[in-house]
Design a protein around this motif. Structure first.
Motif, PDB file in Angstrom:
ATOM      1  N   ARG A 146      66.905  41.973  -7.776  1.00 28.56           N
ATOM      2  CA  ARG A 146      67.818  41.827  -6.629  1.00 28.56           C
ATOM      3  C   ARG A 146      68.587  40.506  -6.712  1.00 28.56           C
ATOM      4  NH1 ARG A 146      67.504  45.848  -3.081  1.00 28.56           N
ATOM      5  NH2 ARG A 146      65.560  47.034  -2.835  1.00 28.56           N
ATOM      6  N   GLY A 147      67.976  39.495  -7.327  1.00 30.33           N
ATOM      7  CA  GLY A 147      68.661  38.218  -7.507  1.00 30.33           C
ATOM      8  C   GLY A 147      69.861  38.304  -8.434  1.00 30.33           C
ATOM      9  N   LEU A 148      69.917  39.369  -9.232  1.00 28.52           N
ATOM     10  CA  LEU A 148      71.080  39.608 -10.097  1.00 28.52           C
ATOM     11  C   LEU A 148      72.220  40.289  -9.351  1.00 28.52           C
ATOM     12  CD1 LEU A 148      69.140  40.985 -13.213  1.00 28.52           C
ATOM     13  CD2 LEU A 148      70.042  38.672 -12.914  1.00 28.52           C
ATOM     14  N   GLY A 149      71.983  40.625  -8.084  1.00 29.36           N
ATOM     15  CA  GLY A 149      72.999  41.331  -7.303  1.00 29.36           C
ATOM     16  C   GLY A 149      72.904  42.830  -7.404  1.00 29.36           C
ATOM     17  N   ALA A 150      71.822  43.318  -7.990  1.00 29.94           N
ATOM     18  CA  ALA A 150      71.644  44.763  -8.179  1.00 29.94           C
ATOM     19  C   ALA A 150      70.712  45.328  -7.113  1.00 29.94           C
ATOM     20  CB  ALA A 150      71.055  45.037  -9.563  1.00 29.94           C
ATOM     21  N   LEU A 178      75.262  53.344 -11.412  1.00 29.50           N
ATOM     22  CA  LEU A 178      74.654  53.053 -12.712  1.00 29.50           C
ATOM     23  C   LEU A 178      73.192  52.665 -12.526  1.00 29.50           C
ATOM     24  CD1 LEU A 178      74.745  52.373 -15.798  1.00 29.50           C
ATOM     25  CD2 LEU A 178      75.470  50.059 -15.127  1.00 29.50           C
ATOM     26  N   LEU A 179      72.310  53.357 -13.236  1.00 24.82           N
ATOM     27  CA  LEU A 179      70.908  52.981 -13.285  1.00 24.82           C
ATOM     28  C   LEU A 179      70.651  52.213 -14.581  1.00 24.82           C
ATOM     29  CD1 LEU A 179      68.024  53.305 -11.971  1.00 24.82           C
ATOM     30  CD2 LEU A 179      67.703  55.188 -13.613  1.00 24.82           C
ATOM     31  N   VAL A 222      72.588  43.406 -18.632  1.00 27.35           N
ATOM     32  CA  VAL A 222      73.418  44.563 -18.266  1.00 27.35           C
ATOM     33  C   VAL A 222      73.588  44.628 -16.750  1.00 27.35           C
ATOM     34  CG1 VAL A 222      73.592  47.078 -18.258  1.00 27.35           C
ATOM     35  CG2 VAL A 222      72.808  45.902 -20.316  1.00 27.35           C
ATOM     36  N   SER A 223      72.510  44.398 -16.022  1.00 28.56           N
ATOM     37  CA  SER A 223      72.571  44.471 -14.560  1.00 28.56           C
ATOM     38  C   SER A 223      73.590  43.495 -13.998  1.00 28.56           C
ATOM     39  CB  SER A 223      71.188  44.191 -13.962  1.00 28.56           C
ATOM     40  OG  SER A 223      70.250  45.171 -14.368  1.00 28.56           O
ATOM     41  N   SER A 224      73.699  42.310 -14.615  1.00 24.48           N
ATOM     42  CA  SER A 224      74.689  41.324 -14.184  1.00 24.48           C
ATOM     43  C   SER A 224      76.098  41.693 -14.628  1.00 24.48           C
ATOM     44  CB  SER A 224      74.335  39.942 -14.753  1.00 24.48           C
ATOM     45  OG  SER A 224      73.140  39.454 -14.221  1.00 24.48           O
ATOM     46  N   LEU A 225      76.241  42.012 -15.917  1.00 22.85           N
ATOM     47  CA  LEU A 225      77.574  42.177 -16.491  1.00 22.85           C
ATOM     48  C   LEU A 225      78.276  43.448 -16.025  1.00 22.85           C
ATOM     49  CD1 LEU A 225      76.706  41.076 -20.146  1.00 22.85           C
ATOM     50  CD2 LEU A 225      77.959  39.731 -18.442  1.00 22.85           C
ATOM     51  N   ALA A 226      77.525  44.525 -15.792  1.00 21.54           N
ATOM     52  CA  ALA A 226      78.156  45.802 -15.439  1.00 21.54           C
ATOM     53  C   ALA A 226      78.849  45.745 -14.085  1.00 21.54           C
ATOM     54  CB  ALA A 226      77.111  46.915 -15.445  1.00 21.54           C
ATOM     55  N   TRP A 271      80.749  48.835 -11.653  1.00 20.83           N
ATOM     56  CA  TRP A 271      79.562  49.674 -11.488  1.00 20.83           C
ATOM     57  C   TRP A 271      78.716  49.190 -10.321  1.00 20.83           C
ATOM     58  CZ3 TRP A 271      79.131  54.179 -13.909  1.00 20.83           C
ATOM     59  CH2 TRP A 271      79.872  54.379 -15.087  1.00 20.83           C
ATOM     60  N   ARG A 272      78.187  50.123  -9.556  1.00 19.27           N
ATOM     61  CA  ARG A 272      77.222  49.837  -8.495  1.00 19.27           C
ATOM     62  C   ARG A 272      75.842  50.001  -9.113  1.00 19.27           C
ATOM     63  NH1 ARG A 272      75.548  52.999  -3.907  1.00 19.27           N
ATOM     64  NH2 ARG A 272      77.045  54.595  -4.510  1.00 19.27           N
ATOM     65  N   VAL A 273      75.210  48.878  -9.417  1.00 19.77           N
ATOM     66  CA  VAL A 273      74.030  48.861 -10.278  1.00 19.77           C
ATOM     67  C   VAL A 273      72.744  48.949  -9.463  1.00 19.77           C
ATOM     68  CG1 VAL A 273      72.741  47.503 -11.981  1.00 19.77           C
ATOM     69  CG2 VAL A 273      75.252  47.498 -12.020  1.00 19.77           C
ATOM     70  N   THR A 274      71.834  49.786  -9.942  1.00 21.87           N
ATOM     71  CA  THR A 274      70.451  49.789  -9.457  1.00 21.87           C
ATOM     72  C   THR A 274      69.549  49.568 -10.659  1.00 21.87           C
ATOM     73  OG1 THR A 274      70.940  51.320  -7.642  1.00 21.87           O
ATOM     74  CG2 THR A 274      68.634  51.125  -8.316  1.00 21.87           C
ATOM     75  N   GLY A 275      68.616  48.646 -10.516  1.00 15.64           N
ATOM     76  CA  GLY A 275      67.694  48.349 -11.601  1.00 15.64           C
ATOM     77  C   GLY A 275      66.372  49.064 -11.414  1.00 15.64           C
TER      78      GLY A 275
END
Length: 305
Positions: free
Chosen positions: A194-198, A157-158, A170-174, A179-183
């Protein structure tokens, strides 16, 4: 005997920050299932700039001949309850008003709202921080609902605008839906994203399984989705045309008191970021709009009556 009034910020003939007026409005008593809230904090959101500037009037979403109220979300304290309003006077609450075509908003000293759309603010979360959660937090949660659980083998997920208010949520919740999130954001926002884990990128290539378009890139964002993937946008008035078998959805943020309660609890615990840039008196609303229009500000300007 004079009727009690409260102050509210409105536009009569929209044309940007200089057309915002603060007027006196008669106090209304709450009806069945409603409460009256004394507002402690109301954030300035990008959509408010569009309302004050006349964008939504021009598109036909607003038809208020006398005045249009500004502001969508708020936090405050219950000061009066209607019949069936099951929140006691003195309860700290946060909430949201929806829809463009209204003569009232949250840039005000008071507001009468349905209890069903409110959530109690947890102890330990101040009202200024709580006020920034309802609009953007619920929009993000509802975007993630539209995405659903990540398909096995197709979970990339972008999130565009990942350092923005909606994109950050969205980056946190997804991630909680597999979802493997990239911001996608500017280089200076890498640490936050990156601090959101994305994951993080400043430039995205096509081929993503899904795009959550927090940055409102629209067709540019759709072009980043692989054939047969998914796209969720944030502009209900401008839904990109479906192409290449991509499923296209758009969020229309709606009231959801229980969901808001969850988001506030996760903000209070530090799991979700509370992002306040600065607090501004209601009298300085035009200055806050001008400052936000310069873009690049992370966190909300929050108005205090």
């Amino acid at each position: 005997m004079s009727m009690p009034t409260f102050r509210a910020a409105v536009v009569r003939t929209p044309g940007g920050p200089d057309t915002i007026e603060i007027i006196d409005v008669p106090v209304a008593e709450p009806g069945p299932g409603e409460v009256r809230v004394e507002i402690a904090a109301a954030p300035v959101n990008p959509v408010d700039l569009g309302v004050a500037g006349g964008f939504f009037h021009a598109t036909g979403l607003i038809d208020q001949p006398e005045r249009t109220g500004l502001g969508w979300d708020f936090a405050g304290v219950v000061v009066a309850t209607g019949r069936g309003g099951d929140l006691a006077v003195g309860t700290r609450v946060a909430g949201l008003v929806v829809g463009f075509d209204r003569d009232f908003g949250t840039y005000a000293e008071q507001l009468v709202v349905p209890v069903a759309g409110l959530a109690v603010v947890p102890d330990g979360l101040d009202l200024v921080a709580a006020s920034t959660v309802p609009l953007n937090g619920l929009a993000a949660a509802q975007i993630v609902d539209l995405l659903g659980d990540a398909p096995t083998g197709g979970n990339r997920l972008l999130v565009t605008g990942a350092a923005g208010a909606v994109g950050g949520y969205v980056s946190s919740l997804a991630q909680g839906r597999g979802w493997r999130v990239t911001g996608l954001a500017r280089a200076e926002d890498e640490e936050f994203v990156r601090g959101l884990g994305a994951g993080f990128t400043t430039r995205a290539e096509p081929g993503w399984d899904a795009v959550a378009d927090g940055g409102a890139l629209q067709e540019q964002g759709l072009a980043l989705v692989r054939d047969g993937g998914a796209f969720v946008g944030v502009r209900p008035n401008a839904v990109p045309a479906t192409e290449r078998g991509i499923s296209v959805a758009v969020v229309e943020t709606h009231l959801d008191g229980p969901r808001l309660g969850e988001l506030l609890a996760r903000t209070a615990s530090g799991e979700l970021p509370a992002r306040v840039h600065t607090v501004v008196p209601l009298d300085q609303v035009a200055d806050a709009h001008r400052a936000m229009a310069k873009r690049g500000v992370r966190g909300r300007y929050v108005l205090q009556p």
